[in-house]
Design a protein around this motif. Structure first.
Motif, PDB file in Angstrom:
ATOM      1  N   LEU A  21       0.981  -1.332   0.022  1.00  0.00           N
ATOM      2  CA  LEU A  21      -0.042  -0.131  -0.100  1.00  0.00           C
ATOM      3  C   LEU A  21       1.030   1.056   0.116  1.00  0.00           C
ATOM      4  N   GLN A  22       2.031   1.228   0.761  1.00  0.00           N
ATOM      5  CA  GLN A  22       2.746   2.439   0.907  1.00  0.00           C
ATOM      6  C   GLN A  22       3.307   2.801  -0.538  1.00  0.00           C
ATOM      7  N   SER A  23       3.920   1.658  -1.321  1.00  0.00           N
ATOM      8  CA  SER A  23       4.408   1.900  -2.544  1.00  0.00           C
ATOM      9  C   SER A  23       3.394   2.328  -3.557  1.00  0.00           C
ATOM     10  N   ILE A  24       2.073   2.058  -3.331  1.00  0.00           N
ATOM     11  CA  ILE A  24       1.007   2.497  -4.163  1.00  0.00           C
ATOM     12  C   ILE A  24       0.822   3.998  -4.030  1.00  0.00           C
ATOM     13  N   LEU A  25       0.803   4.383  -2.698  1.00  0.00           N
ATOM     14  CA  LEU A  25       0.779   5.926  -2.248  1.00  0.00           C
ATOM     15  C   LEU A  25       2.069   6.632  -2.855  1.00  0.00           C
ATOM     16  N   ASP A  26       3.095   6.078  -2.745  1.00  0.00           N
ATOM     17  CA  ASP A  26       4.239   6.996  -3.125  1.00  0.00           C
ATOM     18  C   ASP A  26       4.599   6.871  -4.553  1.00  0.00           C
ATOM     19  N   GLU A  27       3.858   6.003  -5.320  1.00  0.00           N
ATOM     20  CA  GLU A  27       4.086   6.217  -7.017  1.00  0.00           C
ATOM     21  C   GLU A  27       3.714   7.400  -7.220  1.00  0.00           C
ATOM     22  N   LYS A  28       4.801   7.942  -8.323  1.00  0.00           N
ATOM     23  CA  LYS A  28       4.816   9.056  -8.788  1.00  0.00           C
ATOM     24  C   LYS A  28       3.830   9.878  -9.334  1.00  0.00           C
ATOM     25  N   ARG A  29       3.057   9.178 -10.229  1.00  0.00           N
ATOM     26  CA  ARG A  29       1.655   9.589 -10.730  1.00  0.00           C
ATOM     27  C   ARG A  29       0.585   9.791  -9.781  1.00  0.00           C
ATOM     28  N   PHE A  30       0.494   8.757  -8.740  1.00  0.00           N
ATOM     29  CA  PHE A  30      -0.427   8.759  -7.926  1.00  0.00           C
ATOM     30  C   PHE A  30      -0.230  10.007  -7.258  1.00  0.00           C
ATOM     31  N   LYS A  31       0.951  10.208  -6.590  1.00  0.00           N
ATOM     32  CA  LYS A  31       1.241  11.655  -5.414  1.00  0.00           C
ATOM     33  C   LYS A  31       0.904  12.630  -6.255  1.00  0.00           C
ATOM     34  N   ALA A  32       1.140  12.811  -7.609  1.00  0.00           N
ATOM     35  CA  ALA A  32       0.656  14.035  -8.483  1.00  0.00           C
ATOM     36  C   ALA A  32      -0.622  14.230  -8.519  1.00  0.00           C
ATOM     37  N   ASN A  33      -1.569  13.290  -8.623  1.00  0.00           N
ATOM     38  CA  ASN A  33      -2.780  13.338  -8.808  1.00  0.00           C
ATOM     39  C   ASN A  33      -3.872  13.512  -7.590  1.00  0.00           C
ATOM     40  N   PHE A  34      -3.389  12.662  -6.503  1.00  0.00           N
ATOM     41  CA  PHE A  34      -4.356  12.580  -5.374  1.00  0.00           C
ATOM     42  C   PHE A  34      -3.784  12.955  -4.089  1.00  0.00           C
ATOM     43  N   VAL A  35      -4.747  13.320  -3.328  1.00  0.00           N
ATOM     44  CA  VAL A  35      -4.451  13.657  -1.786  1.00  0.00           C
ATOM     45  C   VAL A  35      -5.082  12.688  -1.165  1.00  0.00           C
ATOM     46  N   LEU A  36      -4.192  12.103   0.037  1.00  0.00           N
ATOM     47  CA  LEU A  36      -5.105  11.141   0.897  1.00  0.00           C
ATOM     48  C   LEU A  36      -5.843  11.636   2.236  1.00  0.00           C
ATOM     49  N   GLU A  37      -6.926  11.452   2.378  1.00  0.00           N
ATOM     50  CA  GLU A  37      -7.605  12.275   3.406  1.00  0.00           C
ATOM     51  C   GLU A  37      -6.682  11.831   4.702  1.00  0.00           C
ATOM     52  N   GLN A  38      -6.527  12.891   5.531  1.00  0.00           N
ATOM     53  CA  GLN A  38      -5.713  13.209   6.515  1.00  0.00           C
ATOM     54  C   GLN A  38      -6.468  12.936   7.885  1.00  0.00           C
ATOM     55  N   ASP A  39      -7.117  11.760   8.147  1.00  0.00           N
ATOM     56  CA  ASP A  39      -7.852  11.442   9.283  1.00  0.00           C
ATOM     57  C   ASP A  39      -7.415  10.113  10.158  1.00  0.00           C
ATOM     58  N   LEU A  40      -6.625  10.686  11.038  1.00  0.00           N
ATOM     59  CA  LEU A  40      -5.754   9.639  11.681  1.00  0.00           C
ATOM     60  C   LEU A  40      -6.076   9.450  13.358  1.00  0.00           C
ATOM     61  N   LEU A  41      -6.036   8.451  13.895  1.00  0.00           N
ATOM     62  CA  LEU A  41      -5.976   8.416  15.276  1.00  0.00           C
ATOM     63  C   LEU A  41      -4.684   9.005  16.035  1.00  0.00           C
ATOM     64  N   LYS A  42      -5.167   9.337  17.235  1.00  0.00           N
ATOM     65  CA  LYS A  42      -4.011  10.094  17.935  1.00  0.00           C
ATOM     66  C   LYS A  42      -2.964   9.118  18.286  1.00  0.00           C
ATOM     67  N   THR A  43      -3.258   7.672  18.431  1.00  0.00           N
ATOM     68  CA  THR A  43      -2.550   6.756  19.103  1.00  0.00           C
ATOM     69  C   THR A  43      -2.643   5.551  18.173  1.00  0.00           C
ATOM     70  N   SER A  44      -1.961   4.486  18.451  1.00  0.00           N
ATOM     71  CA  SER A  44      -2.050   3.390  17.661  1.00  0.00           C
ATOM     72  C   SER A  44      -3.507   2.505  17.947  1.00  0.00           C
ATOM     73  N   PRO A  45      -4.024   1.939  16.965  1.00  0.00           N
ATOM     74  CA  PRO A  45      -5.464   1.235  17.042  1.00  0.00           C
ATOM     75  C   PRO A  45      -5.166  -0.066  17.896  1.00  0.00           C
ATOM     76  N   LYS A  46      -6.192  -0.497  18.415  1.00  0.00           N
ATOM     77  CA  LYS A  46      -6.271  -1.602  19.647  1.00  0.00           C
ATOM     78  C   LYS A  46      -5.808  -2.575  18.635  1.00  0.00           C
ATOM     79  N   GLY A  47      -4.762  -3.494  19.384  1.00  0.00           N
ATOM     80  CA  GLY A  47      -4.050  -4.705  18.872  1.00  0.00           C
ATOM     81  C   GLY A  47      -2.838  -4.371  18.108  1.00  0.00           C
ATOM     82  N   PHE A  48      -2.461  -3.017  18.061  1.00  0.00           N
ATOM     83  CA  PHE A  48      -0.945  -2.620  17.303  1.00  0.00           C
ATOM     84  C   PHE A  48      -0.071  -1.814  18.002  1.00  0.00           C
ATOM     85  N   THR A  49       1.235  -2.063  17.991  1.00  0.00           N
ATOM     86  CA  THR A  49       2.151  -1.255  18.808  1.00  0.00           C
ATOM     87  C   THR A  49       2.407  -0.086  18.240  1.00  0.00           C
TER      88      THR A  49
END
Length: 214
Positions: free
Chosen positions: A132-160
């Protein structure tokens, strides 16, 4: 056709009530029907380039113009934009076209999905988040799209916090957007532009769809 759609929406914005709409229903139906035909053409083109695309006729793609006042009584009677979702299947990631006097854009993915869908996406990221990160970092993708910046303040349950893909795991929406101008929408090649945006977005939506549907 798009110019007429904008003109109608501008008039609706200053006359957003049932009485006015009833008096101008024929005009609304005319611009709506023309847009549905445009969406039908787009549907055929998207099916040609994407084997996993599900045919979505314009009548099914286009959203209702009435706002849901039962749950949102503070909203105006009618939406002041026209929305359409192509490749429309339950739980499948969106490919959405939004046309309005104040804002027009092409978007896709999952915007504020339910926890059941979000959990599946996070499971996929835990397994192969580098894809997924490589898709988001792909040159044409980054030039055309903005990812919705809606994040949890901390890690989700079950992840460190030290998870290698902790930032991706913190997202509450997995949706991207490309803003378009009125001039672009009214240009004869706008459908070509939408098709190209669909192509660029395909790897992103494919990743999400595999995570959620398969």
């Amino acid at each position: 056709m798009m110019k007429d759609l904008y003109i109608f929406l501008e008039k609706l914005r200053v006359n957003n009530n049932k009485t006015w709409m009833d008096e101008h229903r024929a005009e609304y139906n005319q611009v709506r029907d023309a847009y549905i035909l445009w969406l039908d053409d787009l549907d055929a083109r998207l099916a040609e380039i994407d084997p996993s695309y599900d045919h979505t006729e314009g009548k099914r793609a286009i959203h209702r113009i009435n706002n849901n006042l039962m749950f949102h009584p503070d909203r105006p009677t009618y939406k002041e934009h026209i929305g359409a979702t192509m490749d429309r299947v339950k739980e499948k990631s969106d490919f959405y076209i939004h046309i309005g006097p104040e804002e027009s854009f092409v978007a896709g993915g999952y915007y504020h999905p339910p926890s059941s869908i979000l959990s599946k996406i996070r499971e996929a990221i835990d397994y192969d988040g580098d894809v997924l990160q490589s898709i988001l970092d792909e040159k044409r993708f980054k030039a055309n799209f903005v990812l919705e910046q809606d994040l949890l303040k901390t890690s989700p349950k079950g992840f460190t916090q030290d998870h290698p893909h902790i930032k991706l795991l913190r997202y509450k929406s997995f949706a991207v957007m490309h803003t378009v101008t009125r001039q672009e929408v009214c240009h004869p090649d706008f459908q070509d532009k939408v098709v190209e945006l669909y192509k660029v977005m395909m790897p992103f939506r494919d990743y999400l769809n595999r995570a959620v549907l398969y």
